[in-house]
Design a protein around this motif. Structure first.
Motif, PDB file in Angstrom:
ATOM      1  N   GLY A  58       0.820  -1.217   0.000  1.00  0.00           N
ATOM      2  CA  GLY A  58       0.000   0.000   0.000  1.00  0.00           C
ATOM      3  C   GLY A  58       0.848   1.258   0.000  1.00  0.00           C
ATOM      4  N   LEU A  59       1.906   1.267   0.782  1.00  0.00           N
ATOM      5  CA  LEU A  59       2.820   2.416   0.801  1.00  0.00           C
ATOM      6  C   LEU A  59       3.452   2.612  -0.567  1.00  0.00           C
ATOM      7  N   THR A  60       3.902   1.532  -1.162  1.00  0.00           N
ATOM      8  CA  THR A  60       4.549   1.589  -2.471  1.00  0.00           C
ATOM      9  C   THR A  60       3.613   2.201  -3.505  1.00  0.00           C
ATOM     10  N   ILE A 108       1.169 -12.994  -2.973  1.00  0.00           N
ATOM     11  CA  ILE A 108       2.343 -12.323  -3.540  1.00  0.00           C
ATOM     12  C   ILE A 108       2.062 -11.883  -4.975  1.00  0.00           C
ATOM     13  N   PHE A 109       1.446 -12.755  -5.777  1.00  0.00           N
ATOM     14  CA  PHE A 109       1.048 -12.342  -7.126  1.00  0.00           C
ATOM     15  C   PHE A 109       0.037 -11.204  -7.059  1.00  0.00           C
ATOM     16  N   GLY A 110      -0.836 -11.274  -6.073  1.00  0.00           N
ATOM     17  CA  GLY A 110      -1.831 -10.220  -5.886  1.00  0.00           C
ATOM     18  C   GLY A 110      -1.215  -8.869  -5.577  1.00  0.00           C
ATOM     19  N   PHE A 111      -0.025  -8.859  -4.956  1.00  0.00           N
ATOM     20  CA  PHE A 111       0.638  -7.591  -4.648  1.00  0.00           C
ATOM     21  C   PHE A 111       0.888  -6.773  -5.917  1.00  0.00           C
ATOM     22  N   ILE A 112       1.209  -7.446  -7.005  1.00  0.00           N
ATOM     23  CA  ILE A 112       1.498  -6.746  -8.263  1.00  0.00           C
ATOM     24  C   ILE A 112       0.241  -6.034  -8.763  1.00  0.00           C
ATOM     25  N   LEU A 113      -0.863  -6.767  -8.828  1.00  0.00           N
ATOM     26  CA  LEU A 113      -2.131  -6.188  -9.265  1.00  0.00           C
ATOM     27  C   LEU A 113      -2.606  -5.122  -8.280  1.00  0.00           C
ATOM     28  N   THR A 114      -2.446  -5.391  -6.996  1.00  0.00           N
ATOM     29  CA  THR A 114      -2.841  -4.431  -5.968  1.00  0.00           C
ATOM     30  C   THR A 114      -2.091  -3.115  -6.134  1.00  0.00           C
ATOM     31  N   ALA A 115      -0.781  -3.183  -6.301  1.00  0.00           N
ATOM     32  CA  ALA A 115       0.014  -1.964  -6.447  1.00  0.00           C
ATOM     33  C   ALA A 115      -0.425  -1.190  -7.682  1.00  0.00           C
ATOM     34  N   PHE A 116      -0.669  -1.903  -8.774  1.00  0.00           N
ATOM     35  CA  PHE A 116      -1.077  -1.217 -10.001  1.00  0.00           C
ATOM     36  C   PHE A 116      -2.439  -0.551  -9.821  1.00  0.00           C
ATOM     37  N   VAL A 117      -3.430  -1.292  -9.351  1.00  0.00           N
ATOM     38  CA  VAL A 117      -4.793  -0.753  -9.237  1.00  0.00           C
ATOM     39  C   VAL A 117      -4.853   0.383  -8.211  1.00  0.00           C
ATOM     40  N   THR A 118      -4.181   0.213  -7.078  1.00  0.00           N
ATOM     41  CA  THR A 118      -4.180   1.266  -6.059  1.00  0.00           C
ATOM     42  C   THR A 118      -3.550   2.541  -6.612  1.00  0.00           C
ATOM     43  N   GLY A 119      -2.392   2.410  -7.211  1.00  0.00           N
ATOM     44  CA  GLY A 119      -1.720   3.567  -7.794  1.00  0.00           C
ATOM     45  C   GLY A 119      -2.515   4.191  -8.926  1.00  0.00           C
ATOM     46  N   TYR A 120      -3.093   3.363  -9.780  1.00  0.00           N
ATOM     47  CA  TYR A 120      -3.877   3.852 -10.918  1.00  0.00           C
ATOM     48  C   TYR A 120      -5.098   4.633 -10.432  1.00  0.00           C
ATOM     49  N   VAL A 165      -9.664   4.856   0.161  1.00  0.00           N
ATOM     50  CA  VAL A 165     -10.522   4.065  -0.733  1.00  0.00           C
ATOM     51  C   VAL A 165      -9.664   3.160  -1.618  1.00  0.00           C
ATOM     52  N   ALA A 166      -8.629   3.726  -2.240  1.00  0.00           N
ATOM     53  CA  ALA A 166      -7.765   2.957  -3.140  1.00  0.00           C
ATOM     54  C   ALA A 166      -7.074   1.814  -2.399  1.00  0.00           C
ATOM     55  N   ASN A 167      -6.612   2.063  -1.185  1.00  0.00           N
ATOM     56  CA  ASN A 167      -5.936   1.010  -0.424  1.00  0.00           C
ATOM     57  C   ASN A 167      -6.908  -0.058   0.071  1.00  0.00           C
ATOM     58  N   MET A 168      -8.156   0.305   0.329  1.00  0.00           N
ATOM     59  CA  MET A 168      -9.154  -0.713   0.692  1.00  0.00           C
ATOM     60  C   MET A 168      -9.455  -1.607  -0.510  1.00  0.00           C
ATOM     61  N   VAL A 169      -9.558  -0.998  -1.680  1.00  0.00           N
ATOM     62  CA  VAL A 169      -9.749  -1.791  -2.903  1.00  0.00           C
ATOM     63  C   VAL A 169      -8.543  -2.711  -3.095  1.00  0.00           C
ATOM     64  N   GLY A 170      -7.348  -2.184  -2.872  1.00  0.00           N
ATOM     65  CA  GLY A 170      -6.139  -2.993  -2.977  1.00  0.00           C
ATOM     66  C   GLY A 170      -6.137  -4.162  -2.011  1.00  0.00           C
ATOM     67  N   MET A 171      -6.608  -3.917  -0.777  1.00  0.00           N
ATOM     68  CA  MET A 171      -6.683  -4.983   0.216  1.00  0.00           C
ATOM     69  C   MET A 171      -7.597  -6.103  -0.285  1.00  0.00           C
ATOM     70  N   GLY A 202      -6.360  -5.483   8.003  1.00  0.00           N
ATOM     71  CA  GLY A 202      -6.263  -4.919   6.658  1.00  0.00           C
ATOM     72  C   GLY A 202      -6.802  -3.503   6.593  1.00  0.00           C
ATOM     73  N   LEU A 203      -7.883  -3.240   7.297  1.00  0.00           N
ATOM     74  CA  LEU A 203      -8.430  -1.881   7.343  1.00  0.00           C
ATOM     75  C   LEU A 203      -7.462  -0.923   8.027  1.00  0.00           C
ATOM     76  N   ILE A 204      -6.832  -1.395   9.086  1.00  0.00           N
ATOM     77  CA  ILE A 204      -5.829  -0.572   9.787  1.00  0.00           C
ATOM     78  C   ILE A 204      -4.647  -0.298   8.858  1.00  0.00           C
ATOM     79  N   LYS A 205      -4.185  -1.336   8.164  1.00  0.00           N
ATOM     80  CA  LYS A 205      -3.061  -1.160   7.239  1.00  0.00           C
ATOM     81  C   LYS A 205      -3.428  -0.229   6.089  1.00  0.00           C
ATOM     82  N   ALA A 206      -4.654  -0.321   5.587  1.00  0.00           N
ATOM     83  CA  ALA A 206      -5.095   0.565   4.508  1.00  0.00           C
ATOM     84  C   ALA A 206      -5.039   2.023   4.961  1.00  0.00           C
ATOM     85  N   PHE A 207      -5.487   2.282   6.189  1.00  0.00           N
ATOM     86  CA  PHE A 207      -5.418   3.647   6.718  1.00  0.00           C
ATOM     87  C   PHE A 207      -3.973   4.098   6.883  1.00  0.00           C
ATOM     88  N   LEU A 208      -3.139   3.245   7.480  1.00  0.00           N
ATOM     89  CA  LEU A 208      -1.732   3.612   7.693  1.00  0.00           C
ATOM     90  C   LEU A 208      -0.996   3.831   6.375  1.00  0.00           C
TER      91      LEU A 208
END
Length: 189
Positions: free
Chosen positions: A44-46, A91-103, A117-123, A157-163
């Motif tokens: 999420g940070l990335t 781990i594969f999901g991290f790639i898609l998560t990073a792309f969708v969150t950033g996009y 919102v973007a990080n919750m979708v990523g989660m 996950g919700l806590i991490k999305a906020f952080l």
């Protein structure tokens, strides 16, 4: 700034965030099948800091480092067997998560509410990818896969999305001001 400098900065930033993910992966709370780890916070940070393309490239780099055997995954694990195993889908999901969150942030605004919102979708993306592989690798029912791979991670996950959103937006603004990453002039949102 020259094209060569831009490419070098892209590579260096991706490597830094792949390394950050490897370090944060070692912060974990063991659970029977899938541990709670700092990896998802790092993803999420990335994405929040670097955006879609560079965030996804950083996560591809992270997965590649682990695939060749470097102990960068949770519990100092590594190797192709981890990617093919029960937790590889995350781990594969991290790639898609990073792309969708950033996009999502690139197409809206790099603000705290939108980042949440973007990080919750990523989660959700990470959990869905992880649960699919968990179900099929361990031959679980959907109920068992959800119990092992989703339910224990919702609250944290919700806590991490906020952080990831709060820290990510703050760091992104500072990096833009320092001209270490490209971006619009940060607003006070």
């Amino acid at each position: 700034m020259s094209g060569h400098s831009e490419k070098l900065r892209f590579i260096v930033n991706g490597a830094i965030f792949a390394a950050l993910t490897a370090i944060m992966a070692q912060i974990e709370i063991p659970l029977p099948i899938v541990p709670i780890s700092g990896q998802t916070l790092a993803v999420g940070l990335t994405a929040t800091i670097l955006g879609s393309r560079q965030g996804a490239v950083a996560m591809i780099g992270y997965a590649a480092l682990g695939a060749v055997g470097l102990p960068v995954f949770a519990g100092f694990s590594g190797g192709a067997q981890v990617l093919a195993g029960p937790t590889g889908g995350y781990i594969f999901g991290f790639i898609l998560t990073a792309f969708v969150t950033g996009y999502t942030l690139e197409k809206t605004t790099f603000s705290l509410p939108m980042a949440i919102v973007a990080n919750m979708v990523g989660m959700i993306i990470t959990l869905v990818c992880g649960t699919f592989q968990l179900k099929f690798v361990l031959d679980m029912t959907w109920s068992q896969a959800l119990t092992a791979g989703v339910y224990p991670f919702i609250a944290v996950g919700l806590i991490k999305a906020f952080l990831a959103s709060w820290i990510g937006i703050t760091v992104r603004r500072r990096l833009i001001q320092a001209r270490l990453i490209k971006g619009d002039t940060p607003s006070a949102a």
